[in-house]
Scaffold this active site. Structure first.
Site, short mmCIF file in Angstrom:
data_model
loop_
_atom_site.label_atom_id
_atom_site.label_comp_id
_atom_site.label_asym_id
_atom_site.label_seq_id
_atom_site.Cartn_x
_atom_site.Cartn_y
_atom_site.Cartn_z
N GLU A 50 -2.57 -30.56 30.66
CA GLU A 50 -2.62 -31.07 29.29
C GLU A 50 -2.91 -29.95 28.29
OE1 GLU A 50 -3.58 -34.32 32.13
OE2 GLU A 50 -4.22 -32.25 31.86
N ARG A 246 9.22 -21.71 46.34
CA ARG A 246 8.11 -22.44 45.71
C ARG A 246 6.76 -22.02 46.30
NH1 ARG A 246 7.16 -25.32 41.04
NH2 ARG A 246 5.75 -27.07 41.40
N GLY A 288 3.82 -16.26 39.56
CA GLY A 288 3.60 -15.83 38.18
C GLY A 288 4.70 -14.96 37.60
N PRO A 314 13.84 -28.57 33.82
CA PRO A 314 14.99 -27.76 33.40
C PRO A 314 14.72 -26.95 32.15
CG PRO A 314 15.27 -29.99 32.60
CD PRO A 314 13.97 -29.98 33.38
#
Length: 400
Positions: A50, A246, A288, A314
């Protein structure tokens, strides 16, 4: 009344626990440690996601205004501290903790990111005349159904909000039905697009045209990607692949797939600082560095979509003007991909058709560039300009 009584009893028990050796984080949430200084705006977000999405708004508000940011998680607090802003864990929604926090900070505006509704916090802020605002507000159908059973709780909280910008039209409608006043509504704003919209896209060049990025791949995807890229490379010998996995812990496994196809294994983790532009395949096994890879590739396959992982965002490749390919599994971002496809910026492809899709784009650089430009234009349009929202929030903070 019941909530106030039970929260007071719970706070008493927690204060005893804190005195008997509770964690520093608990003491910070109870405000039994060092008190914060004064601030004009109190910004609160649950955690890293957030607060990251609202980062551009928070940083803009902090320019020339005293801001304190709170989070429910230590990772969120520590991230904001690393931005150079004052941050701490949020006070618990309990009378003593909230009173001590508000006495110390004396905010003029309380700004919540996304959706957290705390009854006592809402009431105490209103009693002190502190304006309340929410940005990127979310209200799912399920949450709306639960809150609708407590109209005496959610109604007053929403009625105290001076300004609210929803994340989407559905959330806005549900919040209005639960009691949000019309006067509080601001234009919808998808906070998650603000940061990618600030990216300055790289210039077009021939090396970028010849580079494919497979972004954030999962188990079960790399073999199909390598086979599709090899098929395209047979027609376009200079085609390069950046295979950004990933989970770096899978690097050895993926390196084995590369070796099986007779290709040299070049690992980013072993070649830091070297120029790898001529490597046919780069195994990007670090964290990173995704921005680096997006900048180098004109064609991006967004992974997590050839297997059923729901797909990844995307908007990061769109920010860098990449032509976007994706598999059939994009439930996490189905609306975004549909919009990009309608704009001619993205294409859905099955694993078996990946080679043909890559070959087509590799053989027509102008087409790939047009797709990338369309993706970036759509991102810019959807992100919008947060300046009017920021100005309105500043006005609220200055109105007291």
């Amino acid at each position: 009344m019941i909530y106030a009584v039970t929260s007071r009893l719970a706070e008493t028990a927690l204060r005893v626990r804190a005195r008997l050796g509770g964690s520093q984080d608990l003491r910070q949430r109870l405000l039994t440690d060092a008190l914060p200084g004064r601030a004009d705006i109190w910004v609160h977000g649950a955690s890293v996601g957030e607060l990251t999405s609202a980062g551009p708004v928070i940083e803009a508000l902090a320019r020339g205004t005293r801001v304190i940011v709170t989070a429910n998680s230590p990772t969120g607090r520590d991230m904001v501290s690393a931005w150079g802003l004052t941050a701490r864990l949020a006070p618990l929604d309990m009378p003593g903790a909230l009173t001590r926090f508000l006495d110390a900070v004396q905010p003029r505006l309380q700004l919540t990111v996304e959706s957290e509704f705390w009854p006592l916090r809402s009431r105490l802020l209103a009693e002190r005349g502190v304006s309340q605002a929410v940005i990127g507000a979310r209200m799912s159908q399920r949450s709306a159904g639960l809150w609708s059973r407590l109209p005496g709780v959610i109604g007053p909280m929403l009625g105290r909000i001076s300004a609210l910008s929803a994340q989407d039209g559905g959330s806005e409608t549900r919040l209005r039905e639960l009691g949000l006043p019309e006067r509080a509504l601001l234009p919808a704003l998808d906070l998650k697009l603000l940061t990618p919209a600030r990216v300055v896209p790289p210039p077009d060049d021939a090396a970028r045209d010849r580079t494919v990025l497979a972004a954030s791949t999962h188990e079960g995807e790399e073999a199909a990607i390598l086979d599709g890229w090899l098929a395209a490379r047979r027609l376009h010998p200079g085609l390069r692949l950046i295979l950004a996995i990933r989970h770096p812990a899978r690097a050895d496994e993926v390196a084995g797939l590369i070796t099986e196809r007779g290709l040299p294994v070049i690992r980013r983790s072993e070649t830091l600082g070297q120029d790898l532009i001529d490597a046919p395949v780069l195994l990007a096994d670090t964290l990173g560095e995704m921005d680096r890879w997006y900048r180098q590739a004109a064609i991006c396959l967004v992974a997590g979509s050839l297997v059923d992982k729901g797909g990844h965002t995307p908007w990061e490749p769109a920010a860098h003007r990449c032509a976007i390919l994706h598999g059939p599994y994009v439930s996490n971002f189905s609306d975004a991909y549909a919009t990009l496809e309608d704009a001619g910026a993205a294409r859905s492809v099955e694993a078996a058709g990946l080679g043909a899709a890559l070959s087509g784009l590799a053989g027509d650089a102008m087409q790939a560039r047009r797709m990338g430009s369309a993706a970036r234009a759509l991102l810019t349009a959807r992100a919008g300009d947060p300046a009017p929202l920021i100005a309105h929030l500043r006005d609220l903070a200055n109105s007291r």
